[in-house]
Design a protein around this motif. Structure first.
Motif, short mmCIF file in Angstrom:
data_model
loop_
_atom_site.label_atom_id
_atom_site.label_comp_id
_atom_site.label_asym_id
_atom_site.label_seq_id
_atom_site.Cartn_x
_atom_site.Cartn_y
_atom_site.Cartn_z
N TYR A 37 0.82 -1.22 0.00
CA TYR A 37 0.00 0.00 0.00
C TYR A 37 0.85 1.26 0.00
CZ TYR A 37 0.94 1.80 4.71
OH TYR A 37 1.56 2.35 5.78
N LEU A 38 2.02 1.21 0.61
CA LEU A 38 2.74 2.45 0.92
C LEU A 38 3.52 3.03 -0.25
CD1 LEU A 38 4.45 3.31 4.24
CD2 LEU A 38 5.78 3.58 2.17
N LYS A 39 4.16 2.16 -1.01
CA LYS A 39 5.07 2.63 -2.06
C LYS A 39 4.42 3.64 -3.01
CE LYS A 39 8.56 0.79 -5.17
NZ LYS A 39 9.12 -0.41 -5.79
N LEU A 42 4.43 7.42 -2.15
CA LEU A 42 5.66 8.20 -2.06
C LEU A 42 6.34 8.31 -3.41
CD1 LEU A 42 7.21 6.84 1.27
CD2 LEU A 42 5.94 8.96 0.92
N PRO A 43 7.14 9.37 -3.60
CA PRO A 43 7.90 9.49 -4.85
C PRO A 43 8.96 8.39 -4.93
CG PRO A 43 8.50 11.24 -3.30
CD PRO A 43 7.35 10.49 -2.70
N PRO A 44 9.53 8.17 -6.11
CA PRO A 44 10.48 7.07 -6.27
C PRO A 44 11.85 7.32 -5.65
CG PRO A 44 10.20 8.25 -8.34
CD PRO A 44 9.21 8.84 -7.39
N GLY A 45 12.08 8.52 -5.20
CA GLY A 45 13.38 8.81 -4.58
C GLY A 45 13.27 9.99 -3.66
N PRO A 46 14.33 10.28 -2.92
CA PRO A 46 14.29 11.42 -2.00
C PRO A 46 14.24 12.73 -2.76
CG PRO A 46 16.52 10.52 -2.12
CD PRO A 46 15.65 9.63 -2.96
N PRO A 47 13.74 13.79 -2.15
CA PRO A 47 13.69 15.08 -2.85
C PRO A 47 15.10 15.63 -3.07
CG PRO A 47 13.16 15.36 -0.53
CD PRO A 47 13.26 13.89 -0.77
N GLN A 48 15.24 16.42 -4.12
CA GLN A 48 16.55 16.99 -4.42
C GLN A 48 16.94 18.03 -3.37
OE1 GLN A 48 18.05 15.34 -6.64
NE2 GLN A 48 19.96 16.51 -6.67
N THR A 49 15.96 18.84 -3.00
CA THR A 49 16.24 19.85 -1.96
C THR A 49 15.34 19.58 -0.76
OG1 THR A 49 14.63 21.31 -2.98
CG2 THR A 49 16.91 21.63 -3.64
N GLU A 51 12.82 19.64 2.44
CA GLU A 51 11.42 20.02 2.61
C GLU A 51 11.21 20.59 4.01
OE1 GLU A 51 8.47 17.01 1.07
OE2 GLU A 51 10.29 15.85 0.74
N ILE A 56 6.51 17.36 5.83
CA ILE A 56 6.88 15.99 6.24
C ILE A 56 5.86 15.46 7.24
CG2 ILE A 56 8.67 14.61 7.37
CD1 ILE A 56 10.71 16.76 6.35
N ASP A 59 2.58 13.99 6.21
CA ASP A 59 2.61 12.65 5.62
C ASP A 59 2.49 11.52 6.65
OD1 ASP A 59 2.57 13.40 3.03
OD2 ASP A 59 4.70 13.08 2.64
N VAL A 63 0.47 8.70 5.16
CA VAL A 63 1.24 7.53 4.71
C VAL A 63 1.40 6.47 5.80
CG1 VAL A 63 3.50 6.81 3.79
CG2 VAL A 63 2.50 9.00 3.08
N GLU B 113 7.05 -1.52 5.22
CA GLU B 113 6.96 -0.93 3.87
C GLU B 113 7.75 0.37 3.74
OE1 GLU B 113 3.35 -1.15 1.77
OE2 GLU B 113 2.89 -3.18 2.48
N VAL B 117 11.00 1.17 1.12
CA VAL B 117 11.04 2.36 0.27
C VAL B 117 12.29 3.20 0.54
CG1 VAL B 117 9.93 4.58 -0.19
CG2 VAL B 117 8.56 2.49 -0.16
N TRP B 121 15.43 4.23 -1.86
CA TRP B 121 15.84 5.63 -2.05
C TRP B 121 17.36 5.78 -1.84
CZ3 TRP B 121 12.22 9.81 0.61
CH2 TRP B 121 10.95 9.76 0.02
N LYS B 124 19.51 4.12 -4.55
CA LYS B 124 19.57 4.94 -5.77
C LYS B 124 20.46 6.16 -5.56
CE LYS B 124 14.84 3.70 -7.14
NZ LYS B 124 13.44 4.17 -7.11
N TRP B 369 13.76 8.54 6.76
CA TRP B 369 12.83 9.27 5.90
C TRP B 369 12.85 10.77 6.22
CZ3 TRP B 369 6.90 9.57 6.71
CH2 TRP B 369 6.22 9.82 5.51
N ARG B 373 14.36 13.71 3.69
CA ARG B 373 13.45 14.76 3.22
C ARG B 373 13.83 16.14 3.74
NH1 ARG B 373 7.25 12.84 3.52
NH2 ARG B 373 7.08 14.89 2.53
N TYR B 375 16.84 17.27 4.56
CA TYR B 375 18.07 17.79 3.94
C TYR B 375 17.96 17.79 2.42
CZ TYR B 375 20.45 17.88 8.43
OH TYR B 375 20.82 18.19 9.70
N GLY B 376 17.26 16.79 1.88
CA GLY B 376 17.27 16.62 0.43
C GLY B 376 18.64 16.11 -0.01
N VAL B 377 18.70 15.59 -1.22
CA VAL B 377 19.97 15.04 -1.72
C VAL B 377 21.06 16.12 -1.68
CG1 VAL B 377 21.10 14.02 -3.72
CG2 VAL B 377 18.74 13.39 -3.18
#
Lengths: 534, 534
Positions: A37-39, A42-49, A51, A56, A59, A63, B113, B117, B121, B124, B369, B373, B375-377
């Motif tokens: 259910y959870l995947k 959520l987006p497929p990867g961590p955010p670039q910058t 949040e 957070i 969620d 979630v 779950e 995830v 993350w 990747k 998680w 989130r 810090y972001g990448v």
């Protein structure tokens, strides 16, 4: 996130946590999500910058909450409880803040020293023999789980017997070969009702495992005779029993092995390491009426119980007591130069890393300290006795409907196990007289010798399982089932902090209703979790 | 403690924690307490009745604070760092609140779950080959420490080779004996500079252990040739290498084994389980300039790094990635009936209990998680690169005084190791020209073949150790020493969240001063912690 943002975020998180605790009883105890259910949430990867916390936090509700099983709910009566408490949470807060990989004394002296003190406090509080105190040759350590403790004990037991047997051999190839040969013949033992962690530990240690019978007629306990017989059978085959997990509160029924009998055998067999696993029931030892259970432990090697189950210290916190700490350090101490420091060299300090398998350690004694002080000895006794009383209450409800239910074990440490009587469906739904015992099954038996008995048992198992699955399928209550001596039983243990009579009353109503229905027709569907290994 | 009291208590605790973080740089990093300091500060047992939070909290300052080693201080440059962060602490708060012994999926689906995830993350983000993702045959799990991970891998490796070799034997006594005999000949391998946890894991697994040479001339790395030679030597003696810890960032010097060479050997030796331990340095893989280190990992079996060291997730959090999760579950899954549930039976869910040694599990993915989130990448990359730059800065300071210091290794992942040059004491205290290299030792060597060299080395070791002990004795900075190739070195790694150039500058001043003094006279006393196994 700076200090000030953290303050705001933490206050918001606290409010959410408080609200969660204040409303946990209103939520379905079991989630209704499907696997996976959870995947997609959520987006497929961590955010670039980075949040913001508000993003957070929101969620959590979206979630996480739908996928939580609420172990703190009073409607959680499955497995054994896993109680948290507010003082324990405060302990975790500080522990996370004073974050350290405290593997040696100097890495943070308070971490080691508070642990030694609170373990002694605990040992005194539960009436453990003095040999388990740090002042002598023993002491206590906090490990994560009973399963971790048991691996630690099993490997130490394996090495102890090898050291003893091969002490006169010079180091070298021949000794290594001999030790390997010995390991291949070593057998770890545990009650057939002991937690599976002993079997897993024996595998990890690379040795054999064998169960000791603990049949219904012995109350699911290992008796002295059964253990002696197993030991003798092993030896007759050229195998060497080196370890036994004595169970103080077995997984399925909370049975207590014959500790006094085991203690007599322990004295005759000093090379067999006896460990007492009291993962759940051990917390009851804070009450003086259970202290007598600790007396035989002077003849054993080690003991553990999980404060995270029934003593309000959140997961993970398993207290592991050892009679001779050298039995651990002789196995787990490595002595390369880079592990040396003057404090350790001088024997002034305890290095708990040498009492365990992993290296680093969390500051878990803080939460134990906070809980012991916030509740006090009397507060903890009251907490335990309240659940014992609730267990008796529920047991009373069951025996009040002997037409419908047969109690198999208990109430033992608040746990009662029972099955649904398969016959006389009319009685099940009749309102009066309710308290007519089923004549053939007033007391539990597993005498399946006759065909009629076997058929009765099969039917009882089927109906009991149906009722059990239907209860869990609604999510209103969470129960676990178990198979004990061929009998499928429902286990009910109501021992969370928010447990109350009214929830047991409601559960009983549900059970009576579902049992009545089941006796009339098949009940389909439901969530099966036939697992009592918690 | 009810909800409202908890709110007040938690707010008070938060303020204390915030104040602690805001002032941690001002405190002496090392405590000055003597062993046994804490016990006399507390009563001999827990209170009979509960205490108020204000009473308990006030003891943090009185009892705990004096005995803390401040791992979050920017003056902590010992071992490797153990970074916490505010988002991670929020994660721990929720984890403690949603308290569960989440050993199965149904015990709290969100726990399992979310972990799957965030491990994907992470994989990747650090550029791990796709075979380590959960979508295929691999996946990630959070374990406590690198040492726990390594035991898990070593035991799984032992059982894998036994399964493979004995797959055609029928179950029974003969097979058990043969397996025991095999175990006695199995050898786990690790770099001579690998963390001692491999040796400990080999002992736990009941197998042998042997180091692979990684001499100074190879940069303290295990080369393909050295590993091949060790494997061949083992086999020539009738022993069977079954496991190798390849090190990505060794304990003493942060050396990286020749991963590409090891990958070639891995393909020739599919029965040797290759695990890459990147406990500290692995966090640097969030930066693309390090991603190439991950390429060879497609040929290995497993990989771990500790987010609690250098990626702002507080202790404990070791990310363990496995290429074929069956290599774990084939060893760790027990199949008694009481472990069954419909979700597991249908293969719909991951039961992480079968990927690890203990049973229960904390909700550690929450803190991962939150950190990813918050810090972001880019935030995490910035965090790592800042420390890399600080390492280069400090290295620059050292090479600016070649008269006094000889760099032995680094800067490698922010770690530099060096010793004090024992000769030319006059240069050490002369103010100018400072930058005169010691002609005999411009570069590090461990060629001790001549008597003069040996004497020089002995003197360098003695002086370096003196300086190191004096630094730690003041409590202003915390450093660790190490012995690398017979050379005693001081290790400096400044990689805490509050690390700044100014602290390295100040440390350098201190080192110059103490080195000057040491070259003139003996320095006595000080706290020795010759331990780099963190």
């Amino acid at each position: 996130m700076d200090s000030s943002q953290f303050r705001d975020a933490a206050h918001a998180a606290l409010e959410e946590i408080i609200k969660y605790y204040d409303t946990v009883a209103d939520r379905p105890v079991l989630p209704s999500v499907a696997p996976g259910y959870l995947k997609p949430l959520l987006p497929p990867g961590p955010p670039q910058t980075g949040e913001q916390w508000s993003q957070i936090q929101s969620d959590i509700d979206r979630v996480i909450m739908p996928g939580l099983t609420h172990w703190q709910s009073p409607k959680f009566m499955a497995f054994y409880p896993c109680n948290s408490s507010f003082p324990a949470m405060l302990g975790e807060m500080y522990s996370g803040a004073f974050n350290a990989a405290a593997f040696n004394w100097i890495c943070s002296p308070a971490v080691t020293e508070l642990e030694t003190v609170v373990m002694d406090w605990l040992a005194k509080m539960i009436g453990l023999p003095e040999c388990y105190l740090s002042e002598g040759e023993g002491g206590g350590i906090i490990q994560g789980t009973a399963s971790e403790v048991i691996v630690t004990a099993v490997v130490a037991a394996r090495e102890r017997i090898i050291r003893r047997r091969l002490k006169d051999m010079p180091e070298g190839e021949e000794k290594l070969d001999k030790a390997a040969e010995m390991r291949g013949k070593l057998v770890a033992l545990g009650s057939e009702h002991a937690h599976s962690s002993t079997q897993k530990a024996a595998m990890i240690a690379g040795t054999r495992f064998r169960t000791v019978p603990a049949p219904p007629e012995a109350g699911f306990r290992v008796t002295k005779e059964a253990l002696r017989k197993t030991i003798e059978e092993c030896r007759a085959k050229g195998l060497e029993p080196y370890y036994f997990t004595a169970t103080l509160g077995s997984t399925a029924t909370c049975a207590v092995d014959d500790l006094e009998g085991v203690a007599e055998l322990a004295q005759e067999n000093p090379d067999i390491w006896i460990h007492v696993d009291a993962a759940y029931a051990g917390s009851a030892l804070v009450c003086s009426e259970y202290h007598h259970l600790c007396t035989p432990m002077q003849h054993f090697d080690s003991f553990n119980f999980n404060l995270h189950k029934w003593l309000l210290v959140n997961f993970d916190c398993s207290a592991f007591f050892i009679k001779k700490r050298r039995d651990l350090t002789d196995t787990y101490t490595l002595t390369p130069s880079f592990l040396r420091n003057e404090y350790t060299d001088k024997g002034l300090v305890t290095d708990y890393r040498d009492w365990q398998i992993p290296l680093g350690r969390r500051f878990r004694s803080l939460k134990v300290w906070f809980v012991l002080r916030s509740y006090g000895v009397e507060g903890l006794q009251k907490f335990i006795r309240r659940h014992i009383t609730l267990g008796e209450y529920f047991h009373g409800l069951l025996v009040g409907r002997k037409d419908l239910f047969t109690v198999v074990t208990g109430p033992a440490f608040a746990l009662t196990t029972f099955y649904i009587n398969p016959t006389r469906p009319s009685a099940a739904v009749s309102s009066s007289p309710a308290n007519t015992p089923n004549p053939a099954h007033e007391a539990y038996t597993n005498d399946f010798t006759s065909d009629a008995e076997a058929q009765y048992r099969e039917e009882a198992n089927r109906i009991t399982k149906e009722v059990y699955e239907r209860v869990n399928s609604t999510g209103e209550f969470y129960l676990t089932g178990a198979v004990a001596g061929g009998v499928f039983v429902i286990r009910v243990v109501s021992a969370t902090e928010r447990a109350e009579e009214k929830w047991l009353e409601r559960l009983f109503e549900v059970l009576v209703e579902y049992a009545g229905d089941a006796l009339k027709r098949d009940v389909k569907g439901g969530r099966t979790v036939e697992m009592v290994d918690g």
